[in-house]
Write a protein that holds these residues in place. Structure first.
Motif, PDB file in Angstrom:
ATOM      1  N   GLY A  29     -14.955  -6.781   5.135  1.00  0.00           N
ATOM      2  CA  GLY A  29     -14.771  -6.140   6.433  1.00  0.00           C
ATOM      3  C   GLY A  29     -13.348  -5.706   6.711  1.00  0.00           C
ATOM      4  O   GLY A  29     -13.040  -5.299   7.837  1.00  0.00           O
ATOM      5  N   SER A  30     -12.469  -5.769   5.707  1.00  0.00           N
ATOM      6  CA  SER A  30     -11.049  -5.446   5.937  1.00  0.00           C
ATOM      7  C   SER A  30     -10.775  -3.947   6.004  1.00  0.00           C
ATOM      8  O   SER A  30      -9.733  -3.527   6.501  1.00  0.00           O
ATOM      9  CB  SER A  30     -10.187  -6.074   4.837  1.00  0.00           C
ATOM     10  N   VAL A  31     -11.690  -3.124   5.496  1.00  0.00           N
ATOM     11  CA  VAL A  31     -11.471  -1.674   5.477  1.00  0.00           C
ATOM     12  C   VAL A  31     -12.283  -1.028   6.602  1.00  0.00           C
ATOM     13  O   VAL A  31     -13.506  -1.203   6.675  1.00  0.00           O
ATOM     14  CB  VAL A  31     -11.879  -1.070   4.113  1.00  0.00           C
ATOM     15  N   PRO A  32     -11.639  -0.282   7.503  1.00  0.00           N
ATOM     16  CA  PRO A  32     -12.350   0.331   8.636  1.00  0.00           C
ATOM     17  C   PRO A  32     -13.306   1.438   8.184  1.00  0.00           C
ATOM     18  O   PRO A  32     -13.166   1.993   7.095  1.00  0.00           O
ATOM     19  CB  PRO A  32     -11.210   0.899   9.489  1.00  0.00           C
ATOM     20  N   LYS A  33     -14.240   1.770   9.052  1.00  0.00           N
ATOM     21  CA  LYS A  33     -15.259   2.759   8.711  1.00  0.00           C
ATOM     22  C   LYS A  33     -14.706   4.178   8.652  1.00  0.00           C
ATOM     23  O   LYS A  33     -15.385   5.094   8.179  1.00  0.00           O
ATOM     24  CB  LYS A  33     -16.411   2.680   9.722  1.00  0.00           C
ATOM     25  N   SER A  34     -13.505   4.380   9.150  1.00  0.00           N
ATOM     26  CA  SER A  34     -12.902   5.712   9.048  1.00  0.00           C
ATOM     27  C   SER A  34     -12.511   6.047   7.602  1.00  0.00           C
ATOM     28  O   SER A  34     -12.174   7.195   7.296  1.00  0.00           O
ATOM     29  CB  SER A  34     -11.661   5.812   9.946  1.00  0.00           C
ATOM     30  N   TYR A  62      -3.137  10.324   4.687  1.00  0.00           N
ATOM     31  CA  TYR A  62      -1.772  10.532   5.151  1.00  0.00           C
ATOM     32  C   TYR A  62      -0.759  10.106   4.089  1.00  0.00           C
ATOM     33  O   TYR A  62      -0.944   9.093   3.410  1.00  0.00           O
ATOM     34  CB  TYR A  62      -1.500   9.710   6.420  1.00  0.00           C
ATOM     35  N   VAL A  63       0.317  10.876   3.985  1.00  0.00           N
ATOM     36  CA  VAL A  63       1.472  10.502   3.175  1.00  0.00           C
ATOM     37  C   VAL A  63       2.685  10.546   4.087  1.00  0.00           C
ATOM     38  O   VAL A  63       3.026  11.601   4.639  1.00  0.00           O
ATOM     39  CB  VAL A  63       1.675  11.451   1.974  1.00  0.00           C
ATOM     40  N   ASN A  64       3.261   9.378   4.291  1.00  0.00           N
ATOM     41  CA  ASN A  64       4.422   9.251   5.199  1.00  0.00           C
ATOM     42  C   ASN A  64       4.104   9.797   6.589  1.00  0.00           C
ATOM     43  O   ASN A  64       4.924  10.464   7.232  1.00  0.00           O
ATOM     44  CB  ASN A  64       5.650   9.958   4.620  1.00  0.00           C
ATOM     45  N   GLY A  65       2.851   9.513   7.052  1.00  0.00           N
ATOM     46  CA  GLY A  65       2.437   9.886   8.402  1.00  0.00           C
ATOM     47  C   GLY A  65       1.935  11.298   8.566  1.00  0.00           C
ATOM     48  O   GLY A  65       1.528  11.688   9.664  1.00  0.00           O
ATOM     49  N   ILE A  78       4.478   6.154   1.626  1.00  0.00           N
ATOM     50  CA  ILE A  78       3.453   5.385   2.341  1.00  0.00           C
ATOM     51  C   ILE A  78       2.177   6.210   2.397  1.00  0.00           C
ATOM     52  O   ILE A  78       2.159   7.325   2.940  1.00  0.00           O
ATOM     53  CB  ILE A  78       3.923   5.036   3.771  1.00  0.00           C
ATOM     54  N   VAL A  79       1.109   5.673   1.820  1.00  0.00           N
ATOM     55  CA  VAL A  79      -0.177   6.368   1.806  1.00  0.00           C
ATOM     56  C   VAL A  79      -1.150   5.588   2.699  1.00  0.00           C
ATOM     57  O   VAL A  79      -1.321   4.375   2.539  1.00  0.00           O
ATOM     58  CB  VAL A  79      -0.747   6.469   0.377  1.00  0.00           C
ATOM     59  N   GLU A  80      -1.772   6.303   3.652  1.00  0.00           N
ATOM     60  CA  GLU A  80      -2.721   5.677   4.586  1.00  0.00           C
ATOM     61  C   GLU A  80      -4.028   6.467   4.576  1.00  0.00           C
ATOM     62  O   GLU A  80      -4.040   7.683   4.403  1.00  0.00           O
ATOM     63  CB  GLU A  80      -2.133   5.639   5.985  1.00  0.00           C
ATOM     64  N   LEU A  81      -5.127   5.740   4.800  1.00  0.00           N
ATOM     65  CA  LEU A  81      -6.455   6.353   4.722  1.00  0.00           C
ATOM     66  C   LEU A  81      -7.153   6.290   6.079  1.00  0.00           C
ATOM     67  O   LEU A  81      -7.150   5.240   6.745  1.00  0.00           O
ATOM     68  CB  LEU A  81      -7.318   5.634   3.676  1.00  0.00           C
ATOM     69  N   GLY A  82      -7.778   7.414   6.459  1.00  0.00           N
ATOM     70  CA  GLY A  82      -8.596   7.446   7.665  1.00  0.00           C
ATOM     71  C   GLY A  82      -7.804   7.476   8.957  1.00  0.00           C
ATOM     72  O   GLY A  82      -6.585   7.287   8.978  1.00  0.00           O
ATOM     73  N   GLU A  83      -8.543   7.713  10.059  1.00  0.00           N
ATOM     74  CA  GLU A  83      -7.919   7.800  11.377  1.00  0.00           C
ATOM     75  C   GLU A  83      -7.334   6.471  11.825  1.00  0.00           C
ATOM     76  O   GLU A  83      -6.487   6.422  12.726  1.00  0.00           O
ATOM     77  CB  GLU A  83      -8.952   8.301  12.403  1.00  0.00           C
ATOM     78  N   ASP A  84      -7.768   5.379  11.202  1.00  0.00           N
ATOM     79  CA  ASP A  84      -7.204   4.064  11.533  1.00  0.00           C
ATOM     80  C   ASP A  84      -5.944   3.761  10.729  1.00  0.00           C
ATOM     81  O   ASP A  84      -5.381   2.663  10.852  1.00  0.00           O
ATOM     82  CB  ASP A  84      -8.254   2.974  11.279  1.00  0.00           C
ATOM     83  N   HIS A  85      -5.538   4.720   9.891  1.00  0.00           N
ATOM     84  CA  HIS A  85      -4.309   4.579   9.090  1.00  0.00           C
ATOM     85  C   HIS A  85      -4.332   3.289   8.263  1.00  0.00           C
ATOM     86  O   HIS A  85      -3.382   2.493   8.298  1.00  0.00           O
ATOM     87  CB  HIS A  85      -3.067   4.623   9.991  1.00  0.00           C
ATOM     88  N   PHE A  86      -5.420   3.117   7.519  1.00  0.00           N
ATOM     89  CA  PHE A  86      -5.493   1.936   6.632  1.00  0.00           C
ATOM     90  C   PHE A  86      -4.459   2.091   5.520  1.00  0.00           C
ATOM     91  O   PHE A  86      -4.472   3.081   4.775  1.00  0.00           O
ATOM     92  CB  PHE A  86      -6.901   1.809   6.038  1.00  0.00           C
ATOM     93  N   LEU A  87      -3.571   1.121   5.412  1.00  0.00           N
ATOM     94  CA  LEU A  87      -2.470   1.200   4.457  1.00  0.00           C
ATOM     95  C   LEU A  87      -2.957   0.903   3.036  1.00  0.00           C
ATOM     96  O   LEU A  87      -3.563  -0.144   2.785  1.00  0.00           O
ATOM     97  CB  LEU A  87      -1.368   0.206   4.832  1.00  0.00           C
TER      98      LEU A  87
END
Length: 228
Positions: A29-34, A62-65, A78-87
């Protein structure tokens, strides 16, 4: 190598797949559905950098926001995934990142082994050539008797025959010693070669000449990639 990254539908853990492997990372459950099941891909480039690619239009990476569709990055980004900005933590990629070993030093090992093996063979051939000298000296003694006659060639005949006997005895002793010495030298040389001419990762011995080995992209045993 391309690694597909997304959310595992059953556990909501981070899913990574690439190189015939699949890993689930993190707590349930650590990864959000986004984050979708196939959210983005990361290609590991030859120079050690990465290329991040967003896989679907409805995904956001996202890359660096900043949202990107495709971008070359390094582990400093910094790479983030989805609208919840999962790092996405770079350390998680190490589980699938292929290991690379430098096989260039093995060329020196191969060349040295061939040189030393050749030197032993030349040494043995030279000794065998010298052994024929006793026969030549013996024939010279006989020839002196025929040409000069027994009475005139007595001293020369005796000297040549005596020299032939001494050389024959010397070569016999040398051959007796080398009968056990040379095989041990060859065995020692071969054992060292088998230990040194091996995959730096799995330590298994290569039987291919270096020029043929360098045509491979990876170790035939452990599949670790080669740096050539």
């Amino acid at each position: 190598m391309e690694i597909i990254i997304g959310r595992d539908s059953e556990t909501s853990k981070l899913m990574m797949a690439g190189g015939g492997q699949k890993r689930l990372v993190g707590a349930q459950g650590s990864v959000p559905k986004s984050v979708s099941r196939a959210h983005c891909s990361i290609v590991i480039n030859a120079d050690g950098s990465y290329t991040v690619k967003n896989l679907k239009a409805q995904n956001t990476t996202y890359v660096n926001g900043i949202a990107v569709e495709e971008k070359r990055v390094t582990e400093k980004d910094i790479v983030e995934l989805g609208e919840d900005h999962f790092l996405l933590e770079w350390g998680t990629l190490s589980q699938l990142k292929p290991q690379i070993v430098d096989i260039r030093p093995l060329k020196k090992v191969w060349d040295k082994y061939n040189e030393e093996t050749l030197a032993l063979t030349v040494k043995q051939n030279k000794f065998n050539a010298l052994r024929t000298g006793t026969g030549i000296i013996t024939m010279a003694a006989i020839a002196s008797g025929l040409v000069l006659g027994r009475e005139n060639s007595g001293m020369l005949y005796t000297i040549l025959y005596g020299l032939a006997i001494v050389l024959s005895l010397t070569f016999f002793i040398k051959s007796y010693i080398d009968a056990s010495k040379l095989p041990k030298e060859r065995q020692k040389l071969t054992q060292k070669f088998q230990n040194d001419y091996a995959c730096p990762h799995c330590k298994r011995h290569f039987s291919q000449p270096y020029d043929q080995l360098a045509l491979n992209e990876s170790c035939p045993y452990c599949k670790t990639q080669f740096r050539k």
